[in-house]
Scaffold this active site. Structure first.
Site, short mmCIF file in Angstrom:
data_model
loop_
_atom_site.label_atom_id
_atom_site.label_comp_id
_atom_site.label_asym_id
_atom_site.label_seq_id
_atom_site.Cartn_x
_atom_site.Cartn_y
_atom_site.Cartn_z
N GLU A 170 0.80 -1.24 0.00
CA GLU A 170 0.00 0.00 0.00
C GLU A 170 0.83 1.29 0.00
O GLU A 170 0.31 2.37 0.20
CB GLU A 170 -0.95 0.01 1.21
CG GLU A 170 -2.40 -0.30 0.84
CD GLU A 170 -2.68 -1.77 0.59
OE1 GLU A 170 -1.76 -2.61 0.76
OE2 GLU A 170 -3.80 -2.12 0.18
N TYR A 172 3.40 2.10 2.07
CA TYR A 172 3.98 2.52 3.36
C TYR A 172 5.49 2.27 3.35
O TYR A 172 6.08 1.89 2.34
CB TYR A 172 3.29 1.77 4.50
CG TYR A 172 1.83 2.15 4.68
CD1 TYR A 172 1.48 3.46 5.04
CD2 TYR A 172 0.80 1.24 4.50
CE1 TYR A 172 0.14 3.82 5.20
CE2 TYR A 172 -0.53 1.59 4.67
CZ TYR A 172 -0.85 2.89 5.02
OH TYR A 172 -2.16 3.25 5.17
N ARG A 220 2.25 -8.67 4.76
CA ARG A 220 1.33 -8.15 3.73
C ARG A 220 2.17 -7.64 2.58
O ARG A 220 2.90 -6.65 2.70
CB ARG A 220 0.48 -7.02 4.34
CG ARG A 220 -0.54 -6.44 3.39
CD ARG A 220 -1.93 -6.90 3.71
NE ARG A 220 -2.89 -6.34 2.77
CZ ARG A 220 -3.72 -5.34 3.07
NH1 ARG A 220 -3.71 -4.81 4.29
NH2 ARG A 220 -4.57 -4.90 2.16
N HIS A 258 -1.34 3.80 -1.94
CA HIS A 258 -2.43 4.76 -1.72
C HIS A 258 -2.39 5.90 -2.73
O HIS A 258 -3.40 6.54 -2.97
CB HIS A 258 -2.39 5.31 -0.29
CG HIS A 258 -2.84 4.30 0.72
ND1 HIS A 258 -3.85 3.39 0.48
CD2 HIS A 258 -2.43 4.04 1.98
CE1 HIS A 258 -4.04 2.63 1.53
NE2 HIS A 258 -3.18 3.00 2.46
N GLN A 345 -18.48 4.81 2.48
CA GLN A 345 -19.14 5.97 3.07
C GLN A 345 -19.04 6.05 4.59
O GLN A 345 -18.83 7.13 5.14
CB GLN A 345 -20.62 5.94 2.68
CG GLN A 345 -21.05 7.17 1.92
CD GLN A 345 -22.48 7.04 1.48
OE1 GLN A 345 -22.79 6.26 0.58
NE2 GLN A 345 -23.37 7.75 2.11
FE1 SF4 Z 1 -17.77 0.39 4.16
FE2 SF4 Z 1 -20.07 -0.69 4.87
FE3 SF4 Z 1 -19.89 0.72 2.60
FE4 SF4 Z 1 -18.78 -1.72 2.85
S1 SF4 Z 1 -20.95 -1.21 2.90
S2 SF4 Z 1 -17.82 0.07 1.97
S3 SF4 Z 1 -18.08 -1.67 4.94
S4 SF4 Z 1 -19.63 1.48 4.66
#
Ligand code: SF4
Ligand code: NAP
Length: 669
Positions: A170, A172, A220, A258, A345
């Site tokens: 990612e 880092y 990872r 990222h 979101q």
């Molecule tokens: Fe994040 Fe939930 Fe949307 Fe999946 S459904 S991307 S876990 S907010």
């Protein structure tokens, strides 16, 4: 579905000192819980991870902790450096072990991605994500950093962790050592691949040396860097082999730095998009490999394992969406698993707003103590009107607690606005999320009457104790001369296919829906959202130039406010939508006044200049108004009414708020 449909996913795996009870790994996420130093914070972390272990995850990887202060991600983060902290983490490890899961602590050194003044890196090259350049590590600094990884690992063992995950992907610090783009050193830590790879190999070798064979080391590894000046395929394989030889027990996989300009986890990324590369890596290694990124169903997880493309499956966001993913899959109830819609979101976007993460389809995630379900003191009869996400969420919670619930929906199917959203490229999962709620209602025995538009009088005659009105929204109509022209259609009609949309389109309103509708109308290549090969060509995953198809229509996106477009879009996904519209040549015009619509087209004015946009169709995406008449009528009849979701407040409605209101009501009623 019989349990043995997921027999590869359910199979135990001996790895290093552990026997994992199945193949489900909870992947590391920035949760916002890591920065705690208080007992209540550790309890919250314990509850969060324990719920995932209870739900069937075999191995949990915590959110990332810096092995020292320079390695922390943000100024307020707490590196994992003290014995007091290790002791405080015991409640986390004990809670997970109590549920039969194993847990490792992720050690991530942010390097130049650290948002603070102490950041260090192999070379003092500023990241495009950061305002300031990191300091160059001295040779002593490198030796000390490796020693800090070892100390942090010893503290992790003291805390009861089964091992650590060393974050090597990612973009880092470890990625920064490996890649010529960020490592310009002339000493023994830069130059040749052997020198650049010395840092991660030493980290793993020295942890193994200090902690012995009884401690699990997950590494990872960046399977695809998706930036220029990083590792080629042979180098990627070589590093994986060397890290395994140095003592790693599992190679977990990461995709993209990222700063990469290619989406890696958003909805536009097809399910299992990177499994081809992961499978190739697995076949070149002799230790177990974990597949990751956009795997959100047990069926896909099973297919990946059965095809031999991985030994373990990393589920990160899907375990926010449903902590009981494994339990439901193994109980033969995969349809009841809440589906992660890859919206970011409530998870990643919350983290970037310095909030603890949650989940749009499962607001309980990360907030377990706030959403306790208590059995009902007195069973009530509850009528829920509207089977969108708000209504269904309320019905599920209320019925789970013991109420007798019945749902009425005017449309022929459940899901409300989620069905419309699902028409947008990259959002097909929205319909799956609604279906999962439907399956849960069915499992709870809640009758759902589809195609039943109820009126207050008839409904109240049923004598229910409580009425939940979740009747949603309707599109706000346009209010300018000529708005009744047959070329003017709502976003609902355009997305659902009820309105025919011509080749030249004006989209009025540039909120989330205006952007989505523009994409829906302009994008001809709908394959790339579901087919990994088409996605790879479209975004240039193999390092070739992105193959941009011709747009399906000429789209002009308009808004009255001045300034940039897409400011209300999600922080971690908005850039993708903006890029897509740019690539599709969608014209964006801000600061307009809508004047009228006539035979010539849509008349607008901008900075005193008049313009006529010749259009075949005008799609109105001017927000919504609440559909709440039923609530007023029921109240007038003296009924106990609860108004939730868009029916309560249409402004800035989104599914996150709708679900949250539904769940809260269902738990309280
Ligand atoms: Fe994040 Fe939930 Fe949307 Fe999946 S459904 S991307 S876990 S907010
Ligand atoms: P929105 O974000 O409120 O946008 C509607 C836009 O329409 C306003 O920004 C406004 O822009 C314009 N408008 C309002 N009244 C108008 C009028 N009378 N005439 C002409 N234009 C008018 O609502 P939305 O786009 O419908 O989205 C609804 C919710 O879903 C929002 O919360 C949104 O964030 C969410 N959503 C998000 C996404 C995403 O992030 N990808 C996608 C879909 C939905 P001007 O005043 O500038 O003209």
């Amino acid at each position: 579905m019989p349990t043995d449909s997921f027999k590869s996913l359910a199979a135990p795996l001996d790895v290093g000192p552990l026997t994992l009870r199945n193949r489900i790994v909870m992947g590391s996420m920035h949760t916002g819980l890591e920065s705690t130093t208080e007992a209540a914070g550790y309890d919250r972390m314990a509850r969060f991870y324990a719920e995932r272990a209870k739900g069937g995850a075999a191995l949990i990887v915590t959110g990332g902790f810096g092995p020292n202060a320079a390695g922390r991600l943000a100024a307020e983060d707490v590196p994992f450096v003290s014995i007091e902290q290790a002791r405080a983490h015991k409640r986390v490890t004990e809670a997970v072990h109590g549920e039969g899961g194993a847990i490792v602590l992720q050690l991530v050194h942010a390097g130049r991605y650290g948002y603070h003044e102490d950041s260090v890196a192999p070379s003092p090259i500023r990241s495009p994500l950061n305002k300031s350049a990191p300091k160059e590590l001295t040779e002593e600094g490198i030796a000390q950093t490796i020693a800090d990884y070892v100390t942090a690992s010893m503290l992790a063992m003291e805390a009861g962790y089964d091992g650590v995950e060393v974050m090597g992907s990612e973009g880092y610090l470890i990625s920064q050592f490996l890649a010529p783009r960020t490592n310009h050193r002339k000493d023994g830590w830069g130059g040749s691949l052997e020198n650049r790879a010395r840092f991660p190999i030493e980290v793993v070798r020295q942890i193994r040396g200090a902690l012995g064979p009884g401690f699990l080391i997950v590494y990872r590894h960046s399977v695809l860097d998706l930036v220029e000046g990083a590792l080629n395929w042979d180098e990627t394989v070589w590093v994986g082999q060397e890290v395994a030889a140095a003592g790693a027990n599992i190679i977990n996989t990461g995709i993209g730095w990222h700063e990469a300009k290619i989406p890696t986890i958003a909805g536009v990324v097809p399910h299992g998009a990177f499994v081809g590369a992961i499978g190739k890596l697995k076949r070149a290694l002799s230790i177990p490999v974990t597949a990751s990124n956009r795997i959100n169903s047990p069926a896909l997880a099973e297919r990946i394992l059965a095809a031999g493309d991985a030994d373990l499956i990393s589920l990160a966001r899907p375990l926010l969406a449903d902590a009981a993913f494994g339990k439901k899959a193994f109980a033969g109830k995969p349809a009841e698993i809440n589906v992660c819609i890859a919206c970011n979101q409530a998870c990643l976007d919350h983290y970037f707003e310095s909030k603890v993460i949650s989940c749009l389809v499962n607001p309980r995630a990360g907030h377990e103590a706030d959403y306790q379900a208590a059995p009902v003191p007195k069973k009530k009869r509850i009528a829920v009107v509207g089977a969108g996400m708000a209504g269904m969420a309320a019905a599920i919670e209320a019925a789970s607690r013991g109420h007798s619930v019945e749902v009425f929906e005017a449309a022929p199917q459940i899901g409300g606005q989620m069905n419309l959203a699902a028409r947008v490229p990259g959002k097909a999962d929205y319909a799956s999320a609604a279906r999962a709620y439907g399956a849960q209602l069915q499992a709870l025995g809640v009758p759902v009457h589809l195609g039943r538009r109820v009126d207050a009088k008839a409904l109240s005659a049923g004598g229910d104790d409580e009425y939940v009105v979740a009747t949603g929204v309707r599109p706000r109509p346009l209010d300018i001369p000529g708005a009744d022209d047959s070329r003017v259609v709502s976003y609902e009609a355009a997305l659902s296919g009820h309105a025919k949309v011509g080749p030249r389109v004006a989209v009025i309103g540039a909120g989330g829906i205006g952007h989505d509708v523009s994409l829906f109308l302009a994008q001809a290549d709908i394959e790339s959202a579901s087919d990994p090969a088409a996605f790879a060509r479209r975004w240039g995953v193999a390092g070739t130039a992105p193959e941009l198809g011709a747009p399906a229509r000429k789209v002009v996106l308009l808004k009255r406010q001045p300034g940039g477009f897409g400011r209300t879009l999600g922080k971690t996904t908005g850039w993708i939508l903006r890029q897509e519209l740019k690539d599709l040549g969608v014209e964006q015009v801000a600061g307009v006044t809508y004047v009228k619509i006539d035979a010539a087209g849509l008349h607008i004015e901008r900075e005193g200049v008049a313009r006529v946009i010749e259009v075949d169709t005008i799609v109105v995406c001017a927000g919504q108004v609440s559909e709440n008449a039923l609530a007023t009528e029921l109240q007038a009849l003296g009924k106990s009414v609860h108004l939730i979701g868009g029916a309560r407040l249409a402004g800035e409605l989104d599914a996150k708020r709708a679900v949250e209101e539904g769940v809260r009501l269902g738990l309280a009623i």
